[in-house]
Design a protein around this motif. Structure first.
Motif, short mmCIF file in Angstrom:
data_model
loop_
_atom_site.label_atom_id
_atom_site.label_comp_id
_atom_site.label_asym_id
_atom_site.label_seq_id
_atom_site.Cartn_x
_atom_site.Cartn_y
_atom_site.Cartn_z
N MET A 167 17.74 -20.38 -8.59
CA MET A 167 18.39 -20.92 -7.39
C MET A 167 18.86 -19.76 -6.52
SD MET A 167 21.25 -23.91 -7.20
CE MET A 167 22.13 -23.24 -8.58
N ASN A 168 18.61 -19.82 -5.23
CA ASN A 168 18.99 -18.77 -4.29
C ASN A 168 20.48 -18.89 -3.98
OD1 ASN A 168 19.39 -17.04 -2.18
ND2 ASN A 168 17.53 -17.64 -1.08
N SER A 169 21.27 -17.85 -4.37
CA SER A 169 22.72 -17.92 -4.18
C SER A 169 23.09 -17.97 -2.71
CB SER A 169 23.40 -16.71 -4.84
OG SER A 169 22.96 -15.50 -4.24
N ASP A 170 22.21 -17.48 -1.80
CA ASP A 170 22.50 -17.51 -0.38
C ASP A 170 22.60 -18.94 0.15
OD1 ASP A 170 22.50 -14.78 -0.32
OD2 ASP A 170 20.41 -14.60 0.33
N LYS A 171 22.00 -19.89 -0.56
CA LYS A 171 21.98 -21.27 -0.10
C LYS A 171 23.07 -22.11 -0.76
CE LYS A 171 17.04 -21.24 1.05
NZ LYS A 171 15.72 -21.87 0.81
N LYS A 172 23.84 -21.52 -1.65
CA LYS A 172 24.91 -22.26 -2.31
C LYS A 172 26.11 -22.40 -1.38
CE LYS A 172 23.71 -20.58 -6.95
NZ LYS A 172 24.11 -19.68 -8.04
N GLY A 173 26.84 -23.51 -1.54
CA GLY A 173 28.07 -23.70 -0.79
C GLY A 173 29.16 -22.77 -1.30
N HIS A 200 28.97 -11.32 0.55
CA HIS A 200 27.60 -11.06 0.99
C HIS A 200 27.24 -9.58 0.84
CE1 HIS A 200 28.07 -14.80 3.84
NE2 HIS A 200 28.30 -15.08 2.56
#
Length: 389
Positions: A1-7, A67
């Protein structure tokens, strides 16, 4: 799962934990050891090397929140700030500091840097032109704080990054007041992000910690300085901080909502002569704050009418706690003159607009009506005492 897309709340809860492979517990196990094996291991772990299991996991969570490629956790915000400054500055260098600055950072600059042959200048203001005016041939770093402590001034991140890149200068920011929930300076090109994790990251007034986040290359340099200064954090505090971070998104959202409502109320209060909060449309940098912050934060300052004794005001409060620190779930107030900026000279405080009537207000998560009622009863009590004096 791409952490950049997590809430953000998913990141707060699920990134950077230690898996309990033995008992399958829901929370990270706590590894208290200060001594680990050095033979037949992939990593030689030692607390002062910031790589024990809990330290390592927490650093990953912090890096994801900001980030950044990597992050490190320290024993206090000032440990992080001083380590970062001493990593990237050396004798003969010059650093430009923003005028509106946390008192502890100011004190470190004026008391320590010249001892190491490092020159510094404070800007006249916080616009990009003010920074441009102070740059010298040996300037290596621009240091900013936005929103600033205690007057909530807003510095243009994009403009500062543009100036620094043009001049070949590194940028560093204290992001404590915003927290990574409300602002992510690395997205604007800032090189190094600092936090007093004592504040919104801890959030319960029971943890003292600091954070540095940046690129892998920069953090390798930070590491070399940090292991010499020894500002590492105890394992139990690391574990507590990971626990606290799980609710940071929810806490900061509630605190930001309360702060905006409180600021809007204080503007209408005849016993208050000035309110500093970037969420107010009357704030001179409101539009700039909107462009670089997700919300406006849980901090504000206000200036009481000058016929009100601030010390007496603090004593009359019943719910809001007069307290030196900030960002806990409980609402607190302080006098910057007596606390965060006490080490500054009176003249330097005056230059920043910090006077004895200024109250720094850290909004907690209580019901806003109860907080307003506490302010009103405190002022009413003082007015009653004045009438009967």
């Amino acid at each position: 799962m791409n952490s950049d897309k997590k809430g953000i709340n998913t990141i707060c809860i699920h990134e950077g934990g230690v898996e309990d492979v033995v008992f399958k517990g829901a929370t990270s196990p706590l590894y208290m050891s200060t001594s680990y094996a050095f033979e037949d291991v992939d990593v030689k772990r030692y607390p002062r090397y910031y790589n024990t299991p809990n330290q390592e996991a927490l650093s990953k969570k912090l890096a994801t929140l900001e980030h950044a490629e990597e992050a490190m956790i320290f024993g206090s915000g000032m440990a992080a700030i001083s380590t970062a400054l001493m990593t990237f500055l050396q004798a003969g260098d010059h650093v430009v500091f923003q005028q509106t600055l946390y008192g502890g950072t100011y004190n470190f600059a004026v008391k320590q840097l010249e001892r190491f042959g490092i020159a510094y200048t404070f800007t006249e203001g916080w616009n990009v032109e003010d920074f441009q005016a102070e740059i010298k041939s040996n300037t290596k770093l621009i240091y900013i704080e936005t929103p600033s402590n205690p007057l909530l001034t807003i510095t243009d991140l994009s403009a500062i990054v543009g100036l620094a890149k043009k001049e070949g200068i590194m940028t560093m920011i204290d992001n404590t007041f915003a927290s990574p929930i409300n602002q992510n300076p690395i997205d604007f090109g800032i090189d190094v992000v600092l936090h007093s994790a004592t504040k919104y990251m801890g959030g319960h007034s029971d943890i003292c910690a600091g954070v540095i986040a940046s690129t892998k290359a920069n953090m390798e340099k930070v590491f070399e300085t940090a292991i010499c200064f020894g500002g590492s954090l105890s394992e139990y505090t690391v574990w507590l901080l990971e626990r606290s971070l799980k609710t940071m998104g929810l806490r900061v959202k509630a605190q930001s909502t309360n702060a905006l409502q409180m600021a809007e109320y204080l503007v209408t209060n005849p016993d208050v002569v000035n309110v500093h909060y970037p969420g107010l449309t009357s704030h001179p940098d409101h539009e700039l704050a909107k462009s670089q912050m997700h919300a406006f934060g849980g901090m504000l300052t206000f200036e009481l009418h000058h016929d009100i004794d601030v010390s007496l005001f603090f004593k009359q409060l019943k719910m809001i706690k007069p307290s030196m620190s900030l960002a806990g779930v409980e609402s607190t107030v302080s006098s910057p003159v007596q606390t965060s900026h006490a080490l500054m000279s009176a003249d330097d405080r005056e230059k920043q607009g910090i006077n004895e009537f200024l109250v720094r207000f850290s909004l907690g998560i209580e019901d806003i009506d109860d907080l307003v009622a506490d302010i009103e009863q405190a002022i009413a009590k003082i007015r009653s005492l004045q009438v009967h004096a």
